[in-house]
Design a protein around this motif. Structure first.
Motif, PDB file in Angstrom:
ATOM      1  N   GLY A   1       8.759  11.738   2.175  1.00 43.45           N
ATOM      2  CA  GLY A   1       9.942  12.530   2.514  1.00 43.45           C
ATOM      3  C   GLY A   1      11.122  12.350   1.585  1.00 43.45           C
ATOM      4  N   GLY A   2      10.879  11.826   0.394  1.00 41.39           N
ATOM      5  CA  GLY A   2      11.947  11.710  -0.591  1.00 41.39           C
ATOM      6  C   GLY A   2      12.023  12.974  -1.429  1.00 41.39           C
TER       7      GLY A   2
ATOM      8  N   ARG B   1      15.067   7.353   1.540  1.00 45.20           N
ATOM      9  CA  ARG B   1      15.300   8.516   0.673  1.00 45.20           C
ATOM     10  C   ARG B   1      16.216   8.148  -0.489  1.00 45.20           C
ATOM     11  NH1 ARG B   1      15.180  10.880   5.657  1.00 45.20           N
ATOM     12  NH2 ARG B   1      17.437  10.889   5.869  1.00 45.20           N
ATOM     13  N   GLU B   2      17.204   7.287  -0.230  1.00 44.72           N
ATOM     14  CA  GLU B   2      18.132   6.853  -1.272  1.00 44.72           C
ATOM     15  C   GLU B   2      17.402   6.060  -2.356  1.00 44.72           C
ATOM     16  OE1 GLU B   2      22.034   5.980  -3.065  1.00 44.72           O
ATOM     17  OE2 GLU B   2      21.123   7.605  -1.930  1.00 44.72           O
TER      18      GLU B   2
ATOM     19  N   SER C   1       0.867  -1.171   0.000  1.00 48.99           N
ATOM     20  CA  SER C   1       0.000   0.000   0.000  1.00 48.99           C
ATOM     21  C   SER C   1       0.907   1.225   0.000  1.00 48.99           C
ATOM     22  CB  SER C   1      -0.893   0.025   1.244  1.00 48.99           C
ATOM     23  OG  SER C   1      -1.536   1.287   1.340  1.00 48.99           O
ATOM     24  N   PRO C   2       0.609   2.235  -0.820  1.00 51.98           N
ATOM     25  CA  PRO C   2       1.462   3.431  -0.842  1.00 51.98           C
ATOM     26  C   PRO C   2       1.428   4.205   0.466  1.00 51.98           C
ATOM     27  CG  PRO C   2      -0.457   3.747  -2.243  1.00 51.98           C
ATOM     28  CD  PRO C   2      -0.479   2.317  -1.788  1.00 51.98           C
ATOM     29  N   THR C   3       0.446   3.900   1.324  1.00 51.60           N
ATOM     30  CA  THR C   3       0.356   4.609   2.601  1.00 51.60           C
ATOM     31  C   THR C   3       1.141   3.918   3.714  1.00 51.60           C
ATOM     32  OG1 THR C   3      -1.688   3.469   3.204  1.00 51.60           O
ATOM     33  CG2 THR C   3      -1.906   5.567   2.017  1.00 51.60           C
ATOM     34  N   LYS C   4       1.626   2.696   3.465  1.00 54.48           N
ATOM     35  CA  LYS C   4       2.429   2.001   4.476  1.00 54.48           C
ATOM     36  C   LYS C   4       3.847   2.553   4.497  1.00 54.48           C
ATOM     37  CE  LYS C   4      -0.019  -2.432   4.451  1.00 54.48           C
ATOM     38  NZ  LYS C   4       0.105  -3.868   4.166  1.00 54.48           N
ATOM     39  N   GLN C   5       4.460   2.508   5.663  1.00 51.81           N
ATOM     40  CA  GLN C   5       5.848   2.946   5.808  1.00 51.81           C
ATOM     41  C   GLN C   5       6.760   2.037   4.991  1.00 51.81           C
ATOM     42  OE1 GLN C   5       6.631   5.791   7.425  1.00 51.81           O
ATOM     43  NE2 GLN C   5       4.426   5.996   7.722  1.00 51.81           N
ATOM     44  N   MET C   6       7.819   2.616   4.454  1.00 50.52           N
ATOM     45  CA  MET C   6       8.766   1.859   3.628  1.00 50.52           C
ATOM     46  C   MET C   6       9.980   1.472   4.476  1.00 50.52           C
ATOM     47  SD  MET C   6       8.655   4.431   0.350  1.00 50.52           S
ATOM     48  CE  MET C   6       9.665   3.407  -0.706  1.00 50.52           C
ATOM     49  N   ASP C   7      10.297   0.194   4.503  1.00 53.31           N
ATOM     50  CA  ASP C   7      11.504  -0.292   5.171  1.00 53.31           C
ATOM     51  C   ASP C   7      12.408  -0.861   4.083  1.00 53.31           C
ATOM     52  OD1 ASP C   7      13.395  -1.122   7.044  1.00 53.31           O
ATOM     53  OD2 ASP C   7      12.367  -3.016   7.416  1.00 53.31           O
TER      54      ASP C   7
END
Length: 166
Positions: free
Chosen positions: A123-124, A74-75, A47-53
């Motif tokens: 935040g990218g 961010r990278e 889901s685009p709303t889930k946090q990315m790890d």
């Protein structure tokens, strides 16, 4: 969206407010960031709303070992936007004025658009390579935009437009 709402900030605010604390894990190789990101986005739990790890791995799948406190996220967003801009074939034109190249490649445009929005929301970096005219058309609708011959990236088509308009 509402017609009178023509602000990217207004359009993306509901997405930003809907960010979840749930996490989606991405295993990404730097040499193939686009494919790894699209694979992660194709999973049923995405889901685009889930946090990315983000975990960067080498070609053999061995993790670089960095804990994602925001830097790897961010990278990967920077790298995927770079890929979209320079290597995907989806955009054409000079830097800062790129427009869609209309080379249909499955769901590539869908994923690219979703990744551009996710980069802003998570935040990218923003996709600063897109033409202001294209940005305005995406935000406000194509019927609200006035396009000049100079906005056409394809040189042959631009020349024909100029020739016909004289």
């Amino acid at each position: 969206f509402r017609e009178e709402s023509c602000s990217l900030k207004e359009i993306l605010k509901p997405l930003e407010n809907s960010l979840s604390s749930e996490v989606v894990r991405y295993n990404i190789t730097r040499r193939n960031v686009w494919d790894g990101t699209v694979r992660a986005m194709s999973r049923p739990n995405f889901s685009p709303t889930k946090q990315m790890d983000i975990k960067f791995t080498d070609n053999e799948g061995i993790s670089e070992g960095a804990v994602d406190l925001g830097g790897p996220k961010r990278e990967v967003l920077r790298l995927v936007l770079e890929y979209i801009r320079d290597h995907s074939g989806m955009f054409e034109g000079p830097q800062g004025k790129k427009v869609l190249a209309c080379t249909l490649k499955g769901n590539s445009y869908f994923y690219a658009g979703q990744l551009m929005a996710m980069s802003i929301i998570h935040g990218g970096p923003p996709p600063q390579f897109v033409s202001p005219v294209l940005t305005e058309a995406l935000i406000c609708g194509p019927d609200k935009v006035i396009v000049s011959a100079e906005d056409v990236a394809n040189e042959e088509i631009r020349s024909q437009i100029i020739l016909v308009s004289c």
